[in-house]
Write an enzyme that holds these catalytic residues in place. Structure first.
Site, mmCIF file in Angstrom:
data_model
loop_
_atom_site.group_PDB
_atom_site.id
_atom_site.type_symbol
_atom_site.label_atom_id
_atom_site.label_comp_id
_atom_site.label_asym_id
_atom_site.label_seq_id
_atom_site.Cartn_x
_atom_site.Cartn_y
_atom_site.Cartn_z
ATOM 1 N N GLU A 104 12.755 2.816 13.528
ATOM 2 C CA GLU A 104 11.768 3.846 13.174
ATOM 3 C C GLU A 104 10.644 3.784 14.194
ATOM 4 O O GLU A 104 10.795 3.191 15.258
ATOM 5 C CB GLU A 104 11.255 3.613 11.743
ATOM 6 C CG GLU A 104 10.628 2.267 11.524
ATOM 7 C CD GLU A 104 10.153 2.042 10.084
ATOM 8 O OE1 GLU A 104 9.982 3.009 9.335
ATOM 9 O OE2 GLU A 104 9.938 0.867 9.735
ATOM 10 N N LEU B 201 11.168 1.532 6.738
ATOM 11 C CA LEU B 201 10.526 1.990 5.514
ATOM 12 C C LEU B 201 11.287 3.212 4.988
ATOM 13 O O LEU B 201 11.598 4.108 5.767
ATOM 14 C CB LEU B 201 9.076 2.388 5.825
ATOM 15 C CG LEU B 201 8.251 2.725 4.587
ATOM 16 C CD1 LEU B 201 7.856 1.448 3.858
ATOM 17 C CD2 LEU B 201 7.014 3.517 4.960
ATOM 18 N N TYR C 204 0.826 -1.210 0.000
ATOM 19 C CA TYR C 204 0.000 0.000 0.000
ATOM 20 C C TYR C 204 0.856 1.253 0.000
ATOM 21 O O TYR C 204 2.080 1.187 0.183
ATOM 22 C CB TYR C 204 -0.960 -0.016 1.195
ATOM 23 C CG TYR C 204 -0.330 0.313 2.533
ATOM 24 C CD1 TYR C 204 0.511 -0.590 3.184
ATOM 25 C CD2 TYR C 204 -0.566 1.531 3.156
ATOM 26 C CE1 TYR C 204 1.080 -0.282 4.409
ATOM 27 C CE2 TYR C 204 0.001 1.841 4.388
ATOM 28 C CZ TYR C 204 0.821 0.938 5.004
ATOM 29 O OH TYR C 204 1.394 1.239 6.215
ATOM 30 N N LYS D 210 6.358 -1.715 1.935
ATOM 31 C CA LYS D 210 5.167 -1.171 2.607
ATOM 32 C C LYS D 210 4.031 -2.155 2.389
ATOM 33 O O LYS D 210 3.172 -1.976 1.523
ATOM 34 C CB LYS D 210 4.852 0.233 2.042
ATOM 35 C CG LYS D 210 3.984 1.072 2.962
ATOM 36 C CD LYS D 210 4.046 2.530 2.576
ATOM 37 C CE LYS D 210 3.078 3.409 3.346
ATOM 38 N NZ LYS D 210 3.282 3.453 4.795
HETATM 39 N N1 PDD Z 1 2.869 5.136 7.425
HETATM 40 N N2 PDD Z 1 7.615 3.980 8.789
HETATM 41 C C1 PDD Z 1 6.469 3.283 8.862
HETATM 42 C C2 PDD Z 1 6.489 1.925 9.485
HETATM 43 C C3 PDD Z 1 5.273 3.837 8.370
HETATM 44 O O1 PDD Z 1 4.131 3.124 8.428
HETATM 45 C C4 PDD Z 1 5.299 5.146 7.826
HETATM 46 C C5 PDD Z 1 4.076 5.804 7.274
HETATM 47 C C6 PDD Z 1 6.518 5.833 7.772
HETATM 48 C C7 PDD Z 1 6.631 7.197 7.156
HETATM 49 O O2 PDD Z 1 6.616 7.104 5.756
HETATM 50 P P1 PDD Z 1 6.077 8.314 4.858
HETATM 51 O O3 PDD Z 1 6.837 9.526 5.261
HETATM 52 O O4 PDD Z 1 6.411 7.890 3.493
HETATM 53 O O5 PDD Z 1 4.611 8.459 5.140
HETATM 54 C C8 PDD Z 1 7.661 5.219 8.261
HETATM 55 C C9 PDD Z 1 1.672 5.593 6.788
HETATM 56 C C10 PDD Z 1 1.376 7.045 6.914
HETATM 57 C C11 PDD Z 1 0.535 4.678 7.185
HETATM 58 O O6 PDD Z 1 0.811 3.496 7.309
HETATM 59 O O7 PDD Z 1 -0.609 5.127 7.319
#
Ligand code: PDD
Length: 292
Positions: free
Chosen positions: A180, A204, A33, A148
């Site tokens: 993270e 991620l 996703y 992801k």
């Molecule tokens: N999640 N690390 C993880 C495990 C995450 O699920 C997310 C973001 C990030 C930040 O990535 P980005 O800057 O590309 O949004 C880091 C999204 C927002 C979610 O799962 O809803």
């Protein structure tokens, strides 16, 4: 006008968008996703999100059902037609339905592709001004956290630890190093230097993480991308979390202990956070709110 939900090439009313219970996304979490922020109907870093989607699809050996231009078209259409100016667009691609439940991939794969928009919910002002509380936990996830995937049970359990403790995020450590957050990237600041963990299979590759590092470089803020130990994290002057939906937020307590030792101001957002937040908003407004 409301575009509705995109399901396998059709735009449907939410009540008409159905997926089989035999879908591997439902039974195995076999899918990937993306979450793409949209400001003033302009998708933020769309190509980077779609390139990460491709990376995730490659990582689970699932052929992308659409080419880049098709994805750009679908997302742009939804961004224009959904009811909100600022949105969070969710894309999900699963390996689709199978005839009988079997862990091995079906011979004939028909992916299920979904795109939907929700109203963008940026964090309350109080979280930016006062900071947020976080807990920490061992990173119990698998070794392909660079993908992801929709298999998010570990992330959900970890996030719930924060919620149960009245906190916003769970900061993860693996083998003594910062990885993270349960759904965010984490930065530390020490002696005026922004520290970012190295992008590898244990985290991620965050799109917001990239923006923060680009802004640091652009504005001459000293930064290092390197392994960050748990001790360094706990001893940091500032900790930040960032993601597409939370933007950048200051973490002011970790496991109940105040972050930073600035005299008299421990437990409040640090000066470099205020600076980065301002740069981030400025960047958003110039890029996203410029006349079309
Ligand atoms: N999640 N690390 C993880 C495990 C995450 O699920 C997310 C973001 C990030 C930040 O990535 P980005 O800057 O590309 O949004 C880091 C999204 C927002 C979610 O799962 O809803």
């Amino acid at each position: 006008m409301t575009a509705g939900i995109f399901l396998n090439g059709e735009w449907l009313a939410p009540e008409a968008a159905h997926v089989s219970v035999m879908d591997r996304g439902f039974l195995f979490g076999d899918g990937v996703y993306e979450v793409i922020p949209v400001y003033s109907r302009r998708p933020f870093r769309l190509e980077q999100h779609l390139s990460r989607l491709q990376h995730s699809l490659d990582g689970i050996q699932l052929t992308n059902p659409y080419c880049l231009d098709q994805w750009i078209g679908f997302v742009t259409q939804l961004a224009c037609e959904a009811e909100w100016e600022d949105q969070s667009i969710y894309i999900q691609v699963t390996r689709g339905p199978m005839a009988v439940r079997n862990h091995a991939f079906p011979q004939q794969v028909t992916p299920t592709a979904v795109i939907l928009a929700e109203a963008m919910q940026t964090p309350p002002q109080s979280q930016r001004e006062q900071g947020i509380a976080a807990v920490s936990a061992a990173d119990i996830r698998w070794l392909r956290c660079d993908l992801k995937t929709t298999s998010l049970l570990a992330n959900c359990l970890l996030r719930q630890m924060a919620v149960a403790a009245g906190c916003v995020e769970t900061v993860l450590f693996r083998d003594g190093f910062l990885t993270e957050g349960s759904a965010s990237s984490i930065f530390a600041v020490k002696d005026g230097v922004l520290l970012a963990p190295i992008k590898n299979h244990l985290m991620l590759p965050g799109i917001t993480y990239d923006v923060v590092l680009e802004l640091a470089a652009q504005h001459g803020l000293a930064h290092e991308v390197r392994d960050i130990t748990e001790a360094e994290t706990r001893g940091a002057d500032e900790l930040w979390m960032c993601s597409s939906t939370k933007e950048v937020l200051p973490i002011v307590t970790l496991d109940g202990r105040v972050v930073g030792t600035r005299v008299g101001v421990g437990g409040t957002p640090g000066p470099l956070f205020a600076q980065m937040y301002a740069w981030y908003q400025e960047f958003k407004s110039t890029v996203m709110r410029a006349p079309a």
